[in-house]
Enzyme design. Sequence first.
Site, PDB file in Angstrom:
ATOM      1  N   ASN A  10       0.741   4.010  -9.942  1.00  0.00           N
ATOM      2  CA  ASN A  10      -0.018   2.835  -9.541  1.00  0.00           C
ATOM      3  C   ASN A  10      -1.469   2.939 -10.021  1.00  0.00           C
ATOM      4  O   ASN A  10      -2.252   3.734  -9.490  1.00  0.00           O
ATOM      5  CB  ASN A  10       0.035   2.705  -8.010  1.00  0.00           C
ATOM      6  CG  ASN A  10      -0.568   1.418  -7.508  1.00  0.00           C
ATOM      7  OD1 ASN A  10      -1.523   0.899  -8.072  1.00  0.00           O
ATOM      8  ND2 ASN A  10      -0.025   0.907  -6.416  1.00  0.00           N
ATOM      9  N   ALA A  11      -1.828   2.134 -11.028  1.00  0.00           N
ATOM     10  CA  ALA A  11      -3.184   2.174 -11.577  1.00  0.00           C
ATOM     11  C   ALA A  11      -4.227   1.754 -10.554  1.00  0.00           C
ATOM     12  O   ALA A  11      -5.352   2.262 -10.551  1.00  0.00           O
ATOM     13  CB  ALA A  11      -3.275   1.274 -12.810  1.00  0.00           C
ATOM     14  N   ASP A  68       1.521   9.381   1.107  1.00  0.00           N
ATOM     15  CA  ASP A  68       2.583   8.519   1.602  1.00  0.00           C
ATOM     16  C   ASP A  68       1.995   7.782   2.790  1.00  0.00           C
ATOM     17  O   ASP A  68       1.304   8.389   3.620  1.00  0.00           O
ATOM     18  CB  ASP A  68       3.821   9.318   2.011  1.00  0.00           C
ATOM     19  CG  ASP A  68       5.030   8.422   2.201  1.00  0.00           C
ATOM     20  OD1 ASP A  68       5.326   7.623   1.288  1.00  0.00           O
ATOM     21  OD2 ASP A  68       5.681   8.500   3.262  1.00  0.00           O
ATOM     22  N   GLY A 155       0.606  -5.568   0.975  1.00  0.00           N
ATOM     23  CA  GLY A 155       1.467  -5.027   2.024  1.00  0.00           C
ATOM     24  C   GLY A 155       1.263  -5.728   3.357  1.00  0.00           C
ATOM     25  O   GLY A 155       1.299  -6.961   3.447  1.00  0.00           O
ATOM     26  N   ASP A 157      -1.491  -5.737   5.117  1.00  0.00           N
ATOM     27  CA  ASP A 157      -2.906  -6.047   5.372  1.00  0.00           C
ATOM     28  C   ASP A 157      -3.126  -7.407   6.045  1.00  0.00           C
ATOM     29  O   ASP A 157      -3.957  -7.510   6.959  1.00  0.00           O
ATOM     30  CB  ASP A 157      -3.712  -6.000   4.071  1.00  0.00           C
ATOM     31  CG  ASP A 157      -3.986  -4.582   3.592  1.00  0.00           C
ATOM     32  OD1 ASP A 157      -3.614  -3.628   4.299  1.00  0.00           O
ATOM     33  OD2 ASP A 157      -4.566  -4.430   2.500  1.00  0.00           O
ATOM     34  N   HIS A 182      -7.098   4.087   6.400  1.00  0.00           N
ATOM     35  CA  HIS A 182      -6.311   5.301   6.625  1.00  0.00           C
ATOM     36  C   HIS A 182      -6.329   6.198   5.397  1.00  0.00           C
ATOM     37  O   HIS A 182      -6.399   7.419   5.510  1.00  0.00           O
ATOM     38  CB  HIS A 182      -4.877   4.929   6.991  1.00  0.00           C
ATOM     39  CG  HIS A 182      -4.211   3.967   6.048  1.00  0.00           C
ATOM     40  ND1 HIS A 182      -4.792   2.772   5.653  1.00  0.00           N
ATOM     41  CD2 HIS A 182      -3.016   4.008   5.399  1.00  0.00           C
ATOM     42  CE1 HIS A 182      -3.985   2.135   4.825  1.00  0.00           C
ATOM     43  NE2 HIS A 182      -2.905   2.866   4.645  1.00  0.00           N
ATOM     44  N   ARG A 183      -6.277   5.599   4.195  1.00  0.00           N
ATOM     45  CA  ARG A 183      -6.293   6.390   2.964  1.00  0.00           C
ATOM     46  C   ARG A 183      -7.643   7.095   2.802  1.00  0.00           C
ATOM     47  O   ARG A 183      -7.706   8.262   2.435  1.00  0.00           O
ATOM     48  CB  ARG A 183      -5.989   5.495   1.763  1.00  0.00           C
ATOM     49  CG  ARG A 183      -5.763   6.272   0.479  1.00  0.00           C
ATOM     50  CD  ARG A 183      -5.153   5.414  -0.623  1.00  0.00           C
ATOM     51  NE  ARG A 183      -3.736   5.168  -0.358  1.00  0.00           N
ATOM     52  CZ  ARG A 183      -3.216   3.971  -0.073  1.00  0.00           C
ATOM     53  NH1 ARG A 183      -3.988   2.898  -0.039  1.00  0.00           N
ATOM     54  NH2 ARG A 183      -1.930   3.837   0.147  1.00  0.00           N
TER      55      ARG A 183
END
Length: 199
Positions: A10-11, A68, A155, A157, A182-183
């Site tokens: 995923n760029a 993940d 997603g 969001d 979270h990321r």
Amino acid sequence: MTTVVLASHNAHKLEELRRILGPLIPGVELVGYDGPEPVENGLSFEQNAFIKARAAAARTGLPAIADDSGIAVDVLGGSPGIFSARWGGPARDDRANVELLLWQLTDVADDHRDAGFVCAAALALPGDSRDGDICELGVWPGRVLRQPTGEHGFGYDPIFQPDGESRSAAELTGAEKDAQSHRTRAFTALAPAIRALAE
């Protein structure tokens, strides 16, 4: 300069992690990965993150990071959880995922719609030893809205309202999301271990 592989095709994720990690990991270059994707058959976010990171480290011979992530809804016992990307079926369609989750929560009162975006960020080193492998967990708490709102993000969001916000995650700017997601939380916690590779 130490090179670390991001175990993702995923760029957009590579760009996002360069923004998040860049200031935190001087001396480390984050590069993309074009190898095969392993089967994610772990039973937790942490296990799946390690599966991806270890596969990339083994294939490239370089340290690798992976994540993940998904949404965990309290009243659903933490589901969709690790199945978030395919909750609505094998097509991995964001709209189908959101519609199914909203349908499942139709009769759930507003004060019982607590949820959190969860991210496990893993670092794996090449070689057979797993002594240097590490995983950090980041949780972005909030609640599930009754209908999608906002044009940004992806997603879940549009139906996720972070704690302390009056807007959905899809109404936040990229910078606002980067500051609290979270990321960001997971990779900020992992950053010292990545930075140590260049020392």
